[in-house]
Design a protein around this motif. Structure first.
Motif, short mmCIF file in Angstrom:
data_model
loop_
_atom_site.label_atom_id
_atom_site.label_comp_id
_atom_site.label_asym_id
_atom_site.label_seq_id
_atom_site.Cartn_x
_atom_site.Cartn_y
_atom_site.Cartn_z
N UNK A 1 0.85 -1.22 -0.03
CA UNK A 1 -0.15 0.04 -0.01
C UNK A 1 0.72 1.24 0.15
N UNK A 2 1.61 1.57 -1.23
CA UNK A 2 2.31 2.65 -1.00
C UNK A 2 1.71 4.03 -1.03
N UNK A 3 0.30 4.22 -1.49
CA UNK A 3 -0.41 5.35 -1.32
C UNK A 3 -1.56 4.82 -0.60
N UNK A 4 -2.12 6.11 0.17
CA UNK A 4 -3.35 5.80 0.77
C UNK A 4 -4.13 7.25 0.93
N UNK A 5 -5.19 7.18 0.64
CA UNK A 5 -6.08 8.35 0.35
C UNK A 5 -6.64 8.63 1.69
N UNK A 6 -6.65 9.53 2.45
CA UNK A 6 -7.79 9.90 3.60
C UNK A 6 -8.57 11.15 3.37
N UNK A 7 -9.71 10.69 3.59
CA UNK A 7 -11.10 11.73 3.31
C UNK A 7 -11.61 11.68 4.56
N UNK A 8 -12.80 12.72 4.86
CA UNK A 8 -13.71 12.78 5.78
C UNK A 8 -14.95 12.46 5.39
N UNK A 9 -15.82 12.50 6.19
CA UNK A 9 -17.31 12.34 5.82
C UNK A 9 -17.80 14.00 5.58
N UNK A 10 -17.11 14.86 6.00
CA UNK A 10 -17.08 16.24 6.20
C UNK A 10 -15.88 16.83 6.71
N UNK A 11 -16.27 18.26 7.09
CA UNK A 11 -15.03 19.02 7.85
C UNK A 11 -15.11 18.59 9.28
N UNK A 12 -13.87 18.68 9.82
CA UNK A 12 -13.83 18.95 11.38
C UNK A 12 -14.24 17.41 11.96
N UNK A 13 -13.76 16.36 11.34
CA UNK A 13 -14.05 15.23 11.93
C UNK A 13 -12.78 14.29 12.62
N UNK A 14 -11.49 15.02 12.56
CA UNK A 14 -10.36 14.59 12.65
C UNK A 14 -9.60 13.95 11.97
N UNK A 15 -9.80 14.55 10.53
CA UNK A 15 -9.10 13.79 9.28
C UNK A 15 -7.57 14.11 9.62
N UNK B 1 -6.37 2.81 -2.17
CA UNK B 1 -7.27 2.74 -1.13
C UNK B 1 -7.56 3.79 -0.59
N UNK B 2 -9.00 4.09 -0.16
CA UNK B 2 -9.21 5.12 0.51
C UNK B 2 -9.88 4.82 2.11
N UNK B 3 -9.22 5.67 3.16
CA UNK B 3 -9.43 5.62 4.60
C UNK B 3 -10.38 6.76 4.64
#
Length: 248
Positions: free
Chosen positions: A1-15, A135-137
């Motif tokens: 897993x050389x690249x992991x994309x990290x998104x939130x369900x919105x803003x200010x969620x602890x991303x 993959x996305x977290x």
């Protein structure tokens, strides 16, 4: 897993704090790590952005930004109002690929939720993840309202053929209410992906050394940590039906 994309369900969620925890855990395991902030908004010249905050908390991490816009808005809107070039998904993918050639792990942190627009053409972090085949977290809040946003995010990823690695709760409250406790079981169900961690509320305010020492205990083995979803769920289990919960 050389690249992991990290998104939130919105803003200010602890991303950003979650990104730092993943980075700190990887560094502790001896991996070289870079974090790429696709578009930083609401931060002026010389101010510390999210990538720099990840490096402060996680330690020996390379921090990079593609663009910075002064107003705290969606990147596409902030770029237009500032009269600056927008970030485009292919630029995010190219920058992440270059970093991946030099590091064991690259964490690409988005801005807000998965479909926040980068440009006038409607490019998003989801597009960048698809170009990277990464993959996305998903980072989600603990309480009431999180199930709908999490399921919508998961459905969008699946519709694009993008792997959803799992969900992390970005801020677990010290006194969890009934909704949060129930969501420990419901979040992986609606996401169709495992719950991969829960960061304690206020984790980002810890001294950097304390943050790095504690981070692996907040994340599941799939992210290099030691967090046990089953044990955590048992400890935080909601009361039975008809039994009043702690709704503080």
């Amino acid at each position: 897993m050389p690249v992991l994309v990290i998104t939130g369900t919105g803003t200010e969620v602890g991303k950003t704090v979650t990104t730092a925890a993943v980075a700190a855990t990887a560094v502790a395991a001896g991996r070289s790590v870079a974090v790429l902030k696709a578009a930083q908004t609401g931060v002026g010249p010389g101010e510390r952005g999210d990538a720099a905050e990840v490096a402060r908390l996680a330690g020996a991490v390379r921090a990079a930004e593609l663009a910075r816009y002064p107003e705290p808005l969606a990147p596409g809107t902030a770029a237009r109002r500032a009269g600056l070039p927008p970030v485009r998904p292919h630029e995010v993918a190219e920058a992440a690929a270059k970093l991946a050639a030099e590091h064991d792990l690259v964490l690409v942190e988005g801005a807000g939720g998965l479909l926040v627009r980068f440009d006038a053409a409607g490019g998003t972090l989801a597009d960048a993840a698809g170009l990277l085949d990464a993959p996305v977290l998903v980072v989600a809040p603990a309480g009431l309202g999180t199930l709908n946003a999490t399921e919508l995010t998961a459905r969008e990823l699946r519709s694009r053929g993008v792997e959803l690695l799992g969900v992390v709760i970005g801020s677990w409250p010290r006194a969890a209410d009934l909704a949060a406790r129930c969501n420990l079981a419901d979040l992986p169900e609606v996401a169709g992906a495992p719950l991969l961690g829960a960061l304690p509320a206020g984790a980002g305010a810890l001294p950097s050394a304390g943050f790095r020492a504690a981070a692996p205990a907040w994340l599941a083995p799939a992210l290099g940590g030691t967090w046990d979803a089953e044990a955590f769920g048992t400890r935080e289990a909601p009361p039975g039906p008809g039994v009043p919960g702690d709704l503080t």
